[in-house]
Design a protein around this motif. Structure first.
Motif, PDB file in Angstrom:
ATOM      1  N   THR A   9       0.831  -1.200   0.000  1.00  0.00           N
ATOM      2  CA  THR A   9       0.000   0.000   0.000  1.00  0.00           C
ATOM      3  C   THR A   9       0.866   1.250   0.000  1.00  0.00           C
ATOM      4  O   THR A   9       0.601   2.216  -0.727  1.00  0.00           O
ATOM      5  N   VAL A  10       1.914   1.240   0.824  1.00  0.00           N
ATOM      6  CA  VAL A  10       2.830   2.383   0.884  1.00  0.00           C
ATOM      7  C   VAL A  10       3.513   2.576  -0.466  1.00  0.00           C
ATOM      8  O   VAL A  10       3.649   3.704  -0.966  1.00  0.00           O
ATOM      9  N   VAL A  11       3.945   1.476  -1.078  1.00  0.00           N
ATOM     10  CA  VAL A  11       4.630   1.563  -2.368  1.00  0.00           C
ATOM     11  C   VAL A  11       3.680   2.103  -3.449  1.00  0.00           C
ATOM     12  O   VAL A  11       4.057   2.966  -4.260  1.00  0.00           O
ATOM     13  N   THR A  12       2.440   1.602  -3.472  1.00  0.00           N
ATOM     14  CA  THR A  12       1.483   2.075  -4.478  1.00  0.00           C
ATOM     15  C   THR A  12       1.159   3.548  -4.277  1.00  0.00           C
ATOM     16  O   THR A  12       1.072   4.312  -5.247  1.00  0.00           O
ATOM     17  N   LEU A  13       0.984   3.957  -3.024  1.00  0.00           N
ATOM     18  CA  LEU A  13       0.776   5.382  -2.756  1.00  0.00           C
ATOM     19  C   LEU A  13       1.986   6.203  -3.186  1.00  0.00           C
ATOM     20  O   LEU A  13       1.855   7.344  -3.641  1.00  0.00           O
ATOM     21  N   GLY A  14       3.168   5.607  -3.033  1.00  0.00           N
ATOM     22  CA  GLY A  14       4.367   6.289  -3.506  1.00  0.00           C
ATOM     23  C   GLY A  14       4.356   6.480  -5.016  1.00  0.00           C
ATOM     24  O   GLY A  14       4.775   7.534  -5.525  1.00  0.00           O
ATOM     25  N   LEU A  15       3.859   5.482  -5.755  1.00  0.00           N
ATOM     26  CA  LEU A  15       3.761   5.616  -7.211  1.00  0.00           C
ATOM     27  C   LEU A  15       2.747   6.687  -7.601  1.00  0.00           C
ATOM     28  O   LEU A  15       2.958   7.447  -8.557  1.00  0.00           O
ATOM     29  N   VAL A  16       1.633   6.736  -6.859  1.00  0.00           N
ATOM     30  CA  VAL A  16       0.649   7.797  -7.111  1.00  0.00           C
ATOM     31  C   VAL A  16       1.282   9.165  -6.883  1.00  0.00           C
ATOM     32  O   VAL A  16       1.132  10.088  -7.692  1.00  0.00           O
ATOM     33  N   SER A  17       2.009   9.293  -5.777  1.00  0.00           N
ATOM     34  CA  SER A  17       2.671  10.562  -5.485  1.00  0.00           C
ATOM     35  C   SER A  17       3.765  10.872  -6.502  1.00  0.00           C
ATOM     36  O   SER A  17       4.002  12.037  -6.834  1.00  0.00           O
ATOM     37  N   LEU A  18       4.449   9.823  -6.997  1.00  0.00           N
ATOM     38  CA  LEU A  18       5.474  10.028  -8.024  1.00  0.00           C
ATOM     39  C   LEU A  18       4.869  10.708  -9.249  1.00  0.00           C
ATOM     40  O   LEU A  18       5.391  11.716  -9.747  1.00  0.00           O
ATOM     41  N   LEU A  19       3.756  10.165  -9.733  1.00  0.00           N
ATOM     42  CA  LEU A  19       3.111  10.744 -10.912  1.00  0.00           C
ATOM     43  C   LEU A  19       2.549  12.137 -10.620  1.00  0.00           C
ATOM     44  O   LEU A  19       2.644  13.049 -11.452  1.00  0.00           O
ATOM     45  N   THR A  20       1.971  12.289  -9.435  1.00  0.00           N
ATOM     46  CA  THR A  20       1.409  13.591  -9.081  1.00  0.00           C
ATOM     47  C   THR A  20       2.496  14.644  -8.952  1.00  0.00           C
ATOM     48  O   THR A  20       2.312  15.806  -9.316  1.00  0.00           O
ATOM     49  N   ASP A  21       3.658  14.230  -8.439  1.00  0.00           N
ATOM     50  CA  ASP A  21       4.755  15.192  -8.316  1.00  0.00           C
ATOM     51  C   ASP A  21       5.394  15.507  -9.661  1.00  0.00           C
ATOM     52  O   ASP A  21       5.906  16.615  -9.845  1.00  0.00           O
ATOM     53  N   ILE A  22       5.417  14.557 -10.585  1.00  0.00           N
ATOM     54  CA  ILE A  22       5.826  14.918 -11.948  1.00  0.00           C
ATOM     55  C   ILE A  22       4.922  16.033 -12.452  1.00  0.00           C
ATOM     56  O   ILE A  22       5.373  17.018 -13.047  1.00  0.00           O
ATOM     57  N   SER A  23       3.637  15.881 -12.176  1.00  0.00           N
ATOM     58  CA  SER A  23       2.654  16.866 -12.605  1.00  0.00           C
ATOM     59  C   SER A  23       2.879  18.227 -11.950  1.00  0.00           C
ATOM     60  O   SER A  23       2.998  19.245 -12.627  1.00  0.00           O
ATOM     61  N   SER A  24       2.963  18.229 -10.613  1.00  0.00           N
ATOM     62  CA  SER A  24       3.032  19.511  -9.904  1.00  0.00           C
ATOM     63  C   SER A  24       4.408  20.165 -10.007  1.00  0.00           C
ATOM     64  O   SER A  24       4.511  21.382 -10.172  1.00  0.00           O
ATOM     65  N   GLU A  25       5.476  19.369  -9.949  1.00  0.00           N
ATOM     66  CA  GLU A  25       6.818  19.968  -9.943  1.00  0.00           C
ATOM     67  C   GLU A  25       7.256  20.425 -11.323  1.00  0.00           C
ATOM     68  O   GLU A  25       8.110  21.314 -11.433  1.00  0.00           O
ATOM     69  N   SER A  26       6.704  19.843 -12.380  1.00  0.00           N
ATOM     70  CA  SER A  26       7.003  20.380 -13.708  1.00  0.00           C
ATOM     71  C   SER A  26       6.449  21.800 -13.827  1.00  0.00           C
ATOM     72  O   SER A  26       7.048  22.661 -14.491  1.00  0.00           O
ATOM     73  N   VAL A  27       5.320  22.041 -13.162  1.00  0.00           N
ATOM     74  CA  VAL A  27       4.760  23.394 -13.130  1.00  0.00           C
ATOM     75  C   VAL A  27       5.569  24.300 -12.208  1.00  0.00           C
ATOM     76  O   VAL A  27       5.916  25.434 -12.567  1.00  0.00           O
ATOM     77  N   SER A  28       5.898  23.804 -11.025  1.00  0.00           N
ATOM     78  CA  SER A  28       6.666  24.605 -10.069  1.00  0.00           C
ATOM     79  C   SER A  28       8.008  25.046 -10.639  1.00  0.00           C
ATOM     80  O   SER A  28       8.479  26.151 -10.385  1.00  0.00           O
TER      81      SER A  28
END
Length: 419
Positions: free
Chosen positions: A27-46
């Motif tokens: 569960t922790v690993v899968t949440l990490g993958l979700v956050s990985l993709l979300t951070d690609i999204s947000s940090e490319s903007v930042s």
């Protein structure tokens, strides 16, 4: 590191990992993958936001300070509500899902926003989504982890999260290198990554419950009282105070990067990659510092992490060789985040019950977000008034005093962890 393939929360003694082995649930690993993709999204903007605001749109550093403050702090408006709702419903996955969905929808607005007002609305919506999702997601991590290894579990999640945070700016850099002024392409890619992460969360992350299926009415009332009593207890109150003291003197990374850009050619030429460097340092140190926090105490590591932030301010303010100054700043900023982000969530989880955990985590994160919002806005004015180097020196001096104050406030928590 051993990664368990079970989704069940490891509360029972028989599921506890053998000595010397760190167990992290899937569960922790899968949440990490979700956050990985979300951070690609947000940090490319930042990564492109400072240049987009001050260069493409021609706005001042005061305007960027306000936008950066929104980006840092507006999530505070809903963090406690998101955590409290998660505790009430006992279904943190779906509360987190709603937050990720709001942030993904905000990415659409970036394709059309071209003024300060429009950007303010879009960034506010994005950060509201972040505020809704963060505490329930961290409550899921805590519920799916052995209490003795929570620091390591949060470290693994933050490591995956920051792989995405490193890829995002790199992706933005490549896009702008291939397509000059291609900010719309960056925003479109950001939207795609956010949608993919949302789908993974909805389909693959189990719906871990944090309360019984059908609690009695009296138990519901007791849980609501406990959620707020937790925030008033001595140890947790000290954590909130320390987080607020340190947050109010934590300026946005964008200002540090703009300072480096204005002083040397290396940072100016490779500006989006500055975010990559910070996040590479973060992901490299997240697990080691999470494990260190498990061993020596999370409050101690949390305070010590701000010494790295202090070092980053000093290096950015001093006239040091271009490449050396840049690399040192990135390393110190990465160490700061690795020692504070997941560690604070783990510390808050230690001081709360399962029924009030998301509320407690949200409260700690809210204090940080509110204080950083004020800090970013004030520092933008300070920079405009006294200049880059002087503003950074003042920030460093105030932060040094804040570290001492936070250490004093957390002394009982540190002593209790050591006993």
């Amino acid at each position: 590191m051993y990664i368990s393939l079970t989704n069940s929360p490891p509360d029972a003694a028989e599921t506890r990992a053998p000595r010397g082995i760190r167990t992290v649930s899937s569960t922790v690993v899968t949440l990490g993958l979700v956050s990985l993709l979300t951070d690609i999204s947000s940090e490319s903007v930042s990564a492109v936001l400072p240049l987009y605001v001050t260069g493409m749109l021609g706005l001042s550093t005061i305007a960027f300070g306000l936008l950066d403050g929104l980006y840092q702090g507006v999530s505070a408006l809903v963090r406690i509500a998101g955590g409290y709702t998660s505790d009430r419903l006992g279904r943190p996955k779906w509360v987190a899902f709603s937050g990720y969905a709001v942030a993904a929808a905000a990415r659409v607005g970036l394709l059309f926003a071209s003024s300060f007002a429009a950007l303010s609305v879009v960034l506010t919506a994005d950060r509201i989504g972040k505020g809704i999702r963060t505490a329930p997601r961290d409550a899921l991590i805590a519920a799916s982890s052995d209490p003795q290894n929570r620091g390591a579990a949060f470290g693994v999640h933050r490591m995956l999260d920051n792989i995405g945070a490193a890829i995002g700016p790199l992706l933005a850099f490549v896009i702008l290198w291939l397509i000059p002024d291609g900010y719309d392409v960056v925003f479109a890619v950001s939207l795609s990554c956010a949608v993919i992460g949302l789908l993974i969360l909805g389909v693959l992350v189990p719906n871990v419950r944090t309360r019984p299926e059908a609690p009695e009415r009296a138990a519901r009332r007791r849980d609501r009282r406990d959620a707020w009593t937790t925030l008033r207890r001595g140890p947790f109150r000290r954590v909130l105070a320390a987080a607020g003291i340190l947050g109010i003197v934590t300026i946005g990374d964008g200002f540090v990067y703009l300072a480096l850009q204005g002083r040397n050619d290396f940072a100016a030429q490779w500006f989006p990659l500055l975010y990559v460097g910070t996040n590479v340092a973060f992901l490299a140190l997240a697990v080691p510092l999470g494990r260190l926090a498990d061993r020596v105490g999370r409050a101690r590591v949390f305070v010590a992490g701000h010494v790295g932030l202090l070092a980053a301010y000093v290096v950015a303010a001093l006239a040091i060789d271009d490449l050396v100054a840049t690399l040192l700043c990135l390393a110190f900023l990465g160490a700061f985040y690795a020692a504070t982000d997941g560690v604070l969530a783990a510390l808050a989880a230690d001081l709360t019950t399962p029924e009030t955990r998301a509320t407690g985590i949200a409260a700690a994160q809210t204090v940080v977000a509110v204080s950083r919002f004020g800090s970013a806005a004030l520092f933008g004015v300070l920079w405009f008034a006294v200049g880059r180097e002087t503003a950074l020196v003042i920030a460093a001096l105030v932060l040094a005093g804040a570290v001492v104050g936070a250490a004093i406030a957390l002394r009982p928590v540190i002593r209790k962890a050591a006993s």
